[in-house]
Design a protein around this motif. Structure first.
Motif, PDB file in Angstrom:
ATOM      1  N   ASN A  84       2.341   3.377 -10.497  1.00 27.08           N
ATOM      2  CA  ASN A  84       2.818   2.838  -9.225  1.00 27.08           C
ATOM      3  C   ASN A  84       3.746   3.798  -8.489  1.00 27.08           C
ATOM      4  OD1 ASN A  84       1.477   0.292  -9.488  1.00 27.08           O
ATOM      5  ND2 ASN A  84       3.032  -0.321 -10.970  1.00 27.08           N
ATOM      6  N   ILE A  85       3.594   5.087  -8.742  1.00 29.27           N
ATOM      7  CA  ILE A  85       4.322   6.098  -7.980  1.00 29.27           C
ATOM      8  C   ILE A  85       3.367   6.670  -6.935  1.00 29.27           C
ATOM      9  CG2 ILE A  85       5.574   8.287  -8.060  1.00 29.27           C
ATOM     10  CD1 ILE A  85       6.337   7.675 -10.925  1.00 29.27           C
ATOM     11  N   PHE A  86       3.730   6.535  -5.678  1.00 31.57           N
ATOM     12  CA  PHE A  86       2.824   6.902  -4.599  1.00 31.57           C
ATOM     13  C   PHE A  86       3.310   8.152  -3.863  1.00 31.57           C
ATOM     14  CE2 PHE A  86       2.584   2.300  -5.224  1.00 31.57           C
ATOM     15  CZ  PHE A  86       1.234   2.167  -5.522  1.00 31.57           C
ATOM     16  N   GLY A  87       2.396   8.780  -3.151  1.00 28.22           N
ATOM     17  CA  GLY A  87       2.702   9.992  -2.400  1.00 28.22           C
ATOM     18  C   GLY A  87       1.460  10.839  -2.247  1.00 28.22           C
ATOM     19  N   PHE A  88       1.657  12.155  -2.117  1.00 25.49           N
ATOM     20  CA  PHE A  88       0.544  13.068  -1.889  1.00 25.49           C
ATOM     21  C   PHE A  88       0.437  14.165  -2.945  1.00 25.49           C
ATOM     22  CE2 PHE A  88       1.607  11.268   2.250  1.00 25.49           C
ATOM     23  CZ  PHE A  88       0.361  10.874   2.707  1.00 25.49           C
ATOM     24  N   ASN A  89       1.576  14.674  -3.429  1.00 24.11           N
ATOM     25  CA  ASN A  89       1.572  15.832  -4.314  1.00 24.11           C
ATOM     26  C   ASN A  89       2.298  15.538  -5.618  1.00 24.11           C
ATOM     27  OD1 ASN A  89       0.355  17.592  -2.257  1.00 24.11           O
ATOM     28  ND2 ASN A  89       2.344  17.430  -1.238  1.00 24.11           N
ATOM     29  N   LEU A 137      -0.737  12.646 -15.536  1.00 25.95           N
ATOM     30  CA  LEU A 137      -1.035  12.085 -14.215  1.00 25.95           C
ATOM     31  C   LEU A 137      -2.338  11.287 -14.208  1.00 25.95           C
ATOM     32  CD1 LEU A 137      -0.126  15.272 -12.145  1.00 25.95           C
ATOM     33  CD2 LEU A 137       1.341  13.300 -12.619  1.00 25.95           C
ATOM     34  N   ALA A 138      -2.872  10.971 -15.379  1.00 25.24           N
ATOM     35  CA  ALA A 138      -4.182  10.316 -15.454  1.00 25.24           C
ATOM     36  C   ALA A 138      -4.223   8.997 -14.685  1.00 25.24           C
ATOM     37  CB  ALA A 138      -4.552  10.074 -16.918  1.00 25.24           C
ATOM     38  N   ALA A 139      -3.139   8.224 -14.734  1.00 26.42           N
ATOM     39  CA  ALA A 139      -3.137   6.906 -14.094  1.00 26.42           C
ATOM     40  C   ALA A 139      -2.556   6.941 -12.686  1.00 26.42           C
ATOM     41  CB  ALA A 139      -2.357   5.910 -14.956  1.00 26.42           C
ATOM     42  N   MET A 143      -2.314   9.880  -6.612  1.00 25.24           N
ATOM     43  CA  MET A 143      -2.039  10.834  -5.531  1.00 25.24           C
ATOM     44  C   MET A 143      -3.239  11.761  -5.333  1.00 25.24           C
ATOM     45  SD  MET A 143       1.961  11.898  -5.922  1.00 25.24           S
ATOM     46  CE  MET A 143       3.167  10.694  -6.498  1.00 25.24           C
ATOM     47  N   PRO A 144      -3.530  12.123  -4.088  1.00 24.55           N
ATOM     48  CA  PRO A 144      -4.728  12.940  -3.836  1.00 24.55           C
ATOM     49  C   PRO A 144      -4.625  14.378  -4.335  1.00 24.55           C
ATOM     50  CG  PRO A 144      -3.479  12.587  -1.810  1.00 24.55           C
ATOM     51  CD  PRO A 144      -2.868  11.690  -2.844  1.00 24.55           C
ATOM     52  N   HIS A 145      -3.417  14.912  -4.435  1.00 29.78           N
ATOM     53  CA  HIS A 145      -3.241  16.303  -4.854  1.00 29.78           C
ATOM     54  C   HIS A 145      -2.425  16.333  -6.150  1.00 29.78           C
ATOM     55  CE1 HIS A 145      -4.811  17.294  -0.939  1.00 29.78           C
ATOM     56  NE2 HIS A 145      -3.813  16.655  -0.349  1.00 29.78           N
ATOM     57  N   GLN A 146      -3.093  16.722  -7.242  1.00 27.14           N
ATOM     58  CA  GLN A 146      -2.454  16.782  -8.553  1.00 27.14           C
ATOM     59  C   GLN A 146      -2.723  18.148  -9.177  1.00 27.14           C
ATOM     60  OE1 GLN A 146      -3.791  13.554 -11.027  1.00 27.14           O
ATOM     61  NE2 GLN A 146      -3.177  11.962  -9.582  1.00 27.14           N
TER      62      GLN A 146
END
Length: 259
Positions: free
Chosen positions: A39-44, A56-58, A61-64
């Motif tokens: 439930n941590i949102f954002g872009f990067n 970061l599997a779950a 964010m679009p950029h990981q």
């Protein structure tokens, strides 16, 4: 700790992660991280180090990115490619560019853990988040490690400088990062075989209730806080206040006589 020593320490840690207790730790950390990042949102978002798990599997964010801290990238046990190799004390990311940074056991093998956290604070956007994973020196594993320094028989990688969770929280506080969540796990004694670790499964169930601060591994989640400016009221309020100033009683009396 110079770069060569640091590299050797990480290689030793990689080998340890392939042992039964290493697999035990990886399983707990993967499950815990899946809940934390969901439930941590954002872009990067970036995971630095320990490619044996997918921190970061779950996360959605679009950029990981998966970053490694060795000169020679390791094979990721999760099937992901290492995007960049870096020096954790000088992150190659722009200021205020990351929404989430995950540090699985990075501080323990860094010569300057304070500098690593300062760099993380720099690259995080306001309200960005960091998750730190570490071994708890105040645990059965920590006691076993202290004994190993005396006997030469180490349970955990000997080069790691294990940092207590209260100390990590103090460092984060100094950087204006407020701790939002902590987790401790892996309560089994320092056993070397899968069979004996399995025998102590009941301790993982009972630990959070009966001895919550003695888990062998911890996680700390913190949010970058930015001090806000003091709000000043609009000018029209000041004018209204002046218009509503009452006439002194003496003036009212004078007005009635004159009239």
């Amino acid at each position: 700790m110079d770069s060569a020593t640091s590299d050797e320490s990480i290689i030793a840690f990689d080998k340890w992660l392939e042992t039964p207790p290493g697999a035990y730790v990886r399983a707990w950390e993967q499950a815990c991280l899946d809940k934390m990042v969901a439930n941590i949102f954002g872009f990067n978002a970036v995971q630095i180090g320990m490619p044996q798990i997918d921190a970061l599997a779950a996360n959605r964010m679009p950029h990981q990115w998966l970053a490694d801290i060795r000169l020679h990238p390791r094979q990721s046990g999760t099937g992901r490619a290492v995007a960049v190799t870096l020096d954790s004390e000088e992150l190659p990311f722009a200021t205020n560019s990351m929404d989430l940074v995950v540090l699985p056991h990075v501080l323990e093998f860094s010569a300057e853990p304070h500098q690593v956290l300062r760099e993380v604070e720099r690259v995080l956007i306001p309200e960005g988040q960091v998750i730190v994973c570490g071994f708890n020196p105040v645990s059965l594993w920590g006691l076993r490690q202290v004994r190993g320094r005396l006997t030469g028989s180490h349970y955990l990688p000997k080069a790691g400088e294990f940092i207590s969770m209260p100390r990590i929280k103090d460092w984060l506080k100094l950087l204006n990062m407020g701790v939002s969540q902590t987790q401790l796990g892996c309560y089994a004694p320092a056993c070397r075989t899968e069979r004996w670790l399995a025998r102590y499964n009941f301790m993982d169930r009972a630990g959070p209730n009966y001895w919550p601060y003695f888990g062998a591994v911890y996680m700390v989640q913190a949010i970058k806080r930015v001090k806000g400016m003091r709000l000043i009221g609009p000018a029209w309020k000041q004018k209204t206040a002046k218009a509503g100033v009452p006439v002194p009683a003496a003036n009212k009396h004078k007005e009635s006589i004159d009239g």
